[in-house]
Design a protein around this motif. Structure first.
Motif, PDB file in Angstrom:
ATOM      1  N   GLY A 102      52.740  48.878  24.497  1.00 24.84           N
ATOM      2  CA  GLY A 102      51.410  49.286  24.050  1.00 24.84           C
ATOM      3  C   GLY A 102      50.326  48.892  25.038  1.00 24.84           C
ATOM      4  O   GLY A 102      49.446  49.699  25.367  1.00 24.84           O
ATOM      5  N   CYS A 103      50.382  47.658  25.524  1.00 24.02           N
ATOM      6  CA  CYS A 103      49.378  47.208  26.495  1.00 24.02           C
ATOM      7  C   CYS A 103      49.466  48.020  27.786  1.00 24.02           C
ATOM      8  O   CYS A 103      48.440  48.410  28.361  1.00 24.02           O
ATOM      9  N   SER A 104      50.700  48.282  28.226  1.00 28.67           N
ATOM     10  CA  SER A 104      50.876  49.032  29.472  1.00 28.67           C
ATOM     11  C   SER A 104      50.329  50.451  29.342  1.00 28.67           C
ATOM     12  O   SER A 104      49.670  50.969  30.256  1.00 28.67           O
ATOM     13  N   TYR A 105      50.577  51.087  28.196  1.00 31.34           N
ATOM     14  CA  TYR A 105      50.103  52.461  28.029  1.00 31.34           C
ATOM     15  C   TYR A 105      48.575  52.505  27.921  1.00 31.34           C
ATOM     16  O   TYR A 105      47.931  53.414  28.467  1.00 31.34           O
ATOM     17  N   LEU A 106      47.998  51.524  27.232  1.00 23.65           N
ATOM     18  CA  LEU A 106      46.541  51.494  27.136  1.00 23.65           C
ATOM     19  C   LEU A 106      45.918  51.243  28.508  1.00 23.65           C
ATOM     20  O   LEU A 106      44.860  51.802  28.823  1.00 23.65           O
ATOM     21  N   MET A 107      46.568  50.437  29.334  1.00 24.50           N
ATOM     22  CA  MET A 107      46.085  50.251  30.707  1.00 24.50           C
ATOM     23  C   MET A 107      46.159  51.564  31.480  1.00 24.50           C
ATOM     24  O   MET A 107      45.229  51.923  32.218  1.00 24.50           O
ATOM     25  N   TYR A 108      47.268  52.277  31.297  1.00 25.82           N
ATOM     26  CA  TYR A 108      47.440  53.564  31.992  1.00 25.82           C
ATOM     27  C   TYR A 108      46.353  54.557  31.596  1.00 25.82           C
ATOM     28  O   TYR A 108      45.917  55.380  32.411  1.00 25.82           O
ATOM     29  N   SER A 109      45.891  54.468  30.354  1.00 20.20           N
ATOM     30  CA  SER A 109      44.907  55.436  29.864  1.00 20.20           C
ATOM     31  C   SER A 109      43.500  55.182  30.387  1.00 20.20           C
ATOM     32  O   SER A 109      42.622  56.032  30.245  1.00 20.20           O
ATOM     33  N   LEU A 110      43.263  54.011  30.972  1.00 20.54           N
ATOM     34  CA  LEU A 110      41.922  53.704  31.462  1.00 20.54           C
ATOM     35  C   LEU A 110      41.616  54.502  32.732  1.00 20.54           C
ATOM     36  O   LEU A 110      42.524  54.920  33.447  1.00 20.54           O
ATOM     37  N   PRO A 111      40.325  54.725  33.033  1.00 17.94           N
ATOM     38  CA  PRO A 111      39.953  55.533  34.207  1.00 17.94           C
ATOM     39  C   PRO A 111      40.504  54.975  35.506  1.00 17.94           C
ATOM     40  O   PRO A 111      40.689  53.755  35.664  1.00 17.94           O
ATOM     41  N   GLY A 112      40.752  55.874  36.477  1.00 21.51           N
ATOM     42  CA  GLY A 112      41.296  55.466  37.764  1.00 21.51           C
ATOM     43  C   GLY A 112      40.405  54.499  38.514  1.00 21.51           C
ATOM     44  O   GLY A 112      40.899  53.596  39.211  1.00 21.51           O
ATOM     45  N   ASP A 113      39.073  54.654  38.379  1.00 21.36           N
ATOM     46  CA  ASP A 113      38.158  53.749  39.068  1.00 21.36           C
ATOM     47  C   ASP A 113      38.342  52.306  38.595  1.00 21.36           C
ATOM     48  O   ASP A 113      38.171  51.360  39.375  1.00 21.36           O
ATOM     49  N   THR A 114      38.691  52.146  37.310  1.00 21.49           N
ATOM     50  CA  THR A 114      38.918  50.801  36.777  1.00 21.49           C
ATOM     51  C   THR A 114      40.124  50.158  37.440  1.00 21.49           C
ATOM     52  O   THR A 114      40.125  48.962  37.754  1.00 21.49           O
ATOM     53  N   TRP A 115      41.174  50.951  37.686  1.00 18.41           N
ATOM     54  CA  TRP A 115      42.356  50.445  38.371  1.00 18.41           C
ATOM     55  C   TRP A 115      42.038  50.029  39.798  1.00 18.41           C
ATOM     56  O   TRP A 115      42.551  49.027  40.299  1.00 18.41           O
ATOM     57  N   ILE A 116      41.201  50.811  40.465  1.00 18.85           N
ATOM     58  CA  ILE A 116      40.821  50.465  41.839  1.00 18.85           C
ATOM     59  C   ILE A 116      40.073  49.136  41.862  1.00 18.85           C
ATOM     60  O   ILE A 116      40.340  48.259  42.704  1.00 18.85           O
ATOM     61  N   ARG A 117      39.140  48.966  40.923  1.00 17.20           N
ATOM     62  CA  ARG A 117      38.382  47.708  40.870  1.00 17.20           C
ATOM     63  C   ARG A 117      39.300  46.537  40.534  1.00 17.20           C
ATOM     64  O   ARG A 117      39.127  45.428  41.047  1.00 17.20           O
ATOM     65  N   LEU A 118      40.294  46.764  39.644  1.00 18.85           N
ATOM     66  CA  LEU A 118      41.254  45.715  39.332  1.00 18.85           C
ATOM     67  C   LEU A 118      42.065  45.341  40.571  1.00 18.85           C
ATOM     68  O   LEU A 118      42.307  44.158  40.840  1.00 18.85           O
ATOM     69  N   ALA A 119      42.498  46.350  41.335  1.00 25.91           N
ATOM     70  CA  ALA A 119      43.282  46.089  42.547  1.00 25.91           C
ATOM     71  C   ALA A 119      42.468  45.261  43.544  1.00 25.91           C
ATOM     72  O   ALA A 119      42.998  44.332  44.176  1.00 25.91           O
ATOM     73  N   VAL A 120      41.206  45.588  43.700  1.00 22.39           N
ATOM     74  CA  VAL A 120      40.345  44.816  44.606  1.00 22.39           C
ATOM     75  C   VAL A 120      40.222  43.378  44.119  1.00 22.39           C
ATOM     76  O   VAL A 120      40.319  42.420  44.905  1.00 22.39           O
ATOM     77  N   TRP A 121      40.024  43.208  42.818  1.00 25.70           N
ATOM     78  CA  TRP A 121      39.896  41.873  42.244  1.00 25.70           C
ATOM     79  C   TRP A 121      41.169  41.056  42.465  1.00 25.70           C
ATOM     80  O   TRP A 121      41.115  39.879  42.840  1.00 25.70           O
ATOM     81  N   LEU A 122      42.352  41.680  42.236  1.00 24.31           N
ATOM     82  CA  LEU A 122      43.617  40.979  42.431  1.00 24.31           C
ATOM     83  C   LEU A 122      43.849  40.644  43.901  1.00 24.31           C
ATOM     84  O   LEU A 122      44.411  39.591  44.233  1.00 24.31           O
TER      85      LEU A 122
END
Length: 548
Positions: A501-521
C-alpha cells in the motif's frame, strides 16, 4: 537500564575467558583475543558464555561497517538519556491525536479534494487509513520490542543496518521538518482569516510565501515577500518546547481538547446543512491524466493526505520520556490512529457536502465550507478559526517535538554532531536541537508553498512506514524468541499489505515529488559518507557502552 559493551577487535571486554591465562598475552601484543588459531577453544568458551546468559564472542567481535545492526539486548530497559519520564498513556494518545488532527483535516483535505479526488476524498482517507493501520500494527509491535527513542530510524537500525537507518532518519527529517512548515503555512491562512473577521487586515505580501507552484509544477515567484505569521508561530512553539516535555504536554492536552471540540461541532451541526448535489458525481471523471480525478485521482489524493497521519508515529519518538514505554507506546499508537481516522472521514463528507469541491483549494477550507452553509452556521465561523488556530498549533508542537527526538537519537549513535544530544541541565530538553529544528522549520514555512511541502512530507512518511513493515517481518524471523508486549495479528499479510500500500501510494505521487526526494536522499548520502560513517559509535567499534 540495559547496557551492551561494543568492544574493539583487540579488547573483547564482555567475555571473561578472554582475560585468563595465555589470552592475556594476545591482548599484550595487540592480536585479537580470540585468534583464529584458537578457534576450537574460543568456540567452547563461547558456548559456555551462552549457557551462562552472556553474548557469543562472534557477536561482539563482528565486523563493524555500514550494514552493522544496532544491538538491542533482549528485555532491556530504556535509558532516558537525561530526559524526564513524564508521559503516560493518556498524554501519549493526546500527543498522537494532537500531531495527527492538524493540517490534514484543516488544510490538506480541501486542496486534495479540489485538485485530485473531489468528494471522493473520503475514499482517499479510507485507503490511506487502511494502509496506515497496517503500518501502525507493525509500529506497535516494534515499539513493544524496542522501546527506544528514534521511531522508524531506531527500528531500522536494529533490523536492516546503519546505512538504511541513516537514510530513514534522513527521510524522517524531511517528514517532520517539512510537516511543521506545512502546518505553519495552513495556520497562517486561518490566522489571517480570523483577523479579517474582526476587522484587522494584514497585507498579502506579509502573509504569503514568496514562492508558489506553477501549472507545470515548477517553483515561480508569487509576488509576496515572506509568510510572517507562519514564522512567528513556529518560533513561539519552539520556545514552549524548550521549557520541557511536561509543560509541552500540558499545552498540547489543552489545545487538543479545544481542537476536538471544534471538529465535533463542525461535523455535528454541518451535517444538517449538507447539500447532496455537491456529492454528485462522488468521483469526478478523469481528465485524461493519471491522478487528475477519477479512480487514479482518489489514489493520488490518498498519497497526499497520507501526510495527515504523520502525527501518530511521533508517539514512538517519545519512548525515553514515557513512564511505561513497552505497554503505553503500542496502545497510544492504535488509539490515536482510530480516533483520527473516524474524525477525518466524517469531516471530509461534511466539508464536500457543504461546499462544492472546486471551492476548497484554499489554505482554510473548513472556514470556506462553513461559510457556504449560510446564516444558520455563521456562528461557527469564529469558533472554526479559533479551533484551527489552536489545533494547528498543537500539531506543530508535536511535529517539532518528534524531529528534535529523532536528532537526539541519531546524535547519540554518533551519526550527527553531539550538540543535538546535549540536554539542558535545568529543562532536561535538547536545547540546541530544538532551536535548530525551530529555526529551520520557520525559514521553510516562510518561503515555500503548502502544496510542495505536503507532497514531500507524504513521500517521506510512506517510505518510512514501508521500511517499518519490512523490519517487523525480519525480526519475526531473526528474533522470534524476543518478548513482545504486543504482537501484530496476521503479521505476514498485514506487513505485506502495508509495504504494498505504501509503495503504490508513493508511485501515485507526482514525478516532481520523486525528483525532489531523490535530490534529498543524494544529499543524505553525501552527509553520511562525509560525516556519519566516520563518527558512528558502532562503525568505530570503540570500547564504549551503548545505552538502549
Amino acid at each position: 537500564m540495559g547496557t551492551l559493551t561494543i568492544a574493539s577487535p583487540i579488547d573483547c571486554g564482555v567475555e571473561p575467558d578472554c582475560r585468563r591465562g595465555r589470552r592475556r598475552r594476545s591482548l599484550a601484543d595487540s592480536r585479537p583475543c580470540c585468534a583464529p588459531s584458537r578457534a576450537g577453544r574460543s568456540a567452547a568458551r563461547c558456548h559456555r558464555n551462552l549457557r551462562a546468559g552472556g553474548p557469543c564472542c562472534s557477536e561482539v567481535r563482528q565486523k563493524m561497517g555500514m550494514w552493522t545492526l544496532k544491538p538491542v539486548p533482549q528485555g532491556a530497559e530504556v535509558d532516558a538519556g537525561g530526559l524526564h519520564r513524564h508521559l503516560g498513556l493518556g498524554s501519549l494518545t493526546l500527543m498522537g491525536v494532537g500531531g495527527t488532527i492538524g493540517a490534514g483535516i484543516f488544510v490538506i483535505t480541501g486542496t486534495a479534494a479540489a485538485n485530485y479526488a473531489g468528494p471522493g476524498i473520503a475514499l482517499s482517507f479510507v485507503l490511506a487509513g487502511l494502509t496506515c493501520l497496517c503500518a501502525a500494527l507493525c509500529y506497535a509491535e516494534l515499539a513493544s520490542m524496542i522501546p527506544v527513542s528514534g521511531s522508524a530510524y531506531t527500528y531500522t537500525y536494529a533490523t536492516l543496518g546503519e546505512f538504511i537507518a541513516w537514510m530513514i532518519g534522513w527521510n524522517l527529517i524531511l517528514e517532520y521538518l517539512f510537516a511543521t512548515s506545512t502546518i505553519a503555512s495552513g495556520w497562517s491562512g486561518y490566522f489571517t482569516a480570523f483577523l479579517a473577521e474582526i476587522g484587522v487586515f494584514l497585507p498579502h505580501w506579509l502573509t504569503t510565501a514568496p514562492l508558489m507552484l506553477g501549472q507545470d509544477g515548477a517553483l515561480v515567484r508569487s509576488g509576496a515577500w515572506l509568510n510572517i505569521p507562519a514564522i512567528a508561530i513556529v518560533l513561539f512553539l519552539t520556545t514552549v518546547l524548550m521549557f520541557g516535555i511536561r509543560a509541552a504536554a500540558r499545552w498540547n492536552a489543552a489545545m487538543v481538547a479545544v481542537k476536538i471540540a471544534v471538529v465535533l461541532l463542525v461535523i455535528g451541526f454541518g451535517a444538517f446543512h449538507v447539500r447532496a448535489e455537491n456529492w454528485v458525481p462522488f468521483i469526478p471523471d478523469n481528465r485524461g491524466e493519471f491522478g487528475e480525478f477519477g479512480v487514479s485521482g482518489v489514489v493520488r489524493a490518498a498519497g497526499i493526505v497520507f501526510f495527515a497521519y504523520v502525527g501518530f508515529d511521533m508517539v514512538s519518538s517519545s519512548a525515553q520520556e514515557a513512564r511505561n514505554p513497552r505497554r503505553d507506546i503500542p496502545l497510544s499508537l492504535l488509539f490515536s490512529l482510530g480516533i483520527c481516522t473516524a474524525l477525518y472521514l466524517a469531516m471530509c463528507l461534511v466539508m464536500t457536502g457543504l461546499a462544492h469541491y472546486t471551492q476548497l483549494n484554499v489554505p482554510h477550507p473548513v472556514f470556506v465550507a462553513i461559510a457556504q452553509g449560510g446564516e444558520p452556521l455563521a456562528w461557527l465561523k469564529p469558533l472554526i478559526s479559533v479551533g484551527a488556530i489552536i489545533g494547528l498549533a498543537s500539531a506543530m508542537l508535536v511535529t517539532l517535538y518528534g524531529q528534535t527526538r529523532i536528532f537526539f537519537a541519531m546524535a547519540r549513535d554518533g551519526l550527527l554532531p553531539d550538540a543535538f544530544s546535549k540536554v539542558h541541565p535545568v529543562y532536561r530538553t535538547p536545547v540546541f536541537g530544538t532551536w535548530f529544528v525551530g529555526l529551520g522549520a520557520a525559514l521553510i514555512a516562510g518561503l515555500l508553498p503548502i502544496g510542495l511541502l505536503g507532497e514531500l512530507v507524504s513521500i517521506g512518511t510512506l517510505m518510512a512506514f514501508s521500511i517499518v513493515c519490512l523490519g517487523v517481518l525480519i525480526l519475526r524471523r531473526t528474533k522470534a524468541d524476543w518478548p513482545r508486549a504486543f504482537r501484530a495479528p496476521l503479521i505476514w499479510p498485514v506487513a505485506i499489505c502495508g509495504i504494498g500500500g505504501c509503495s503504490y501510494l508513493m508511485y501515485s505521487l507526482p514525478g516532481d515529488t520523486w525528483i525532489r526526494l531523490a535530490v534529498w536522499l543524494a544529499i543524505g548520502m553525501i552527509v553520511y559518507f562525509g560525516y556519519g560513517i566516520r563518527r558512528s559509535v558502532l562503525v568505530r567499534g570503540t570500547a564504549s557502552a551503548v545505552q538502549v
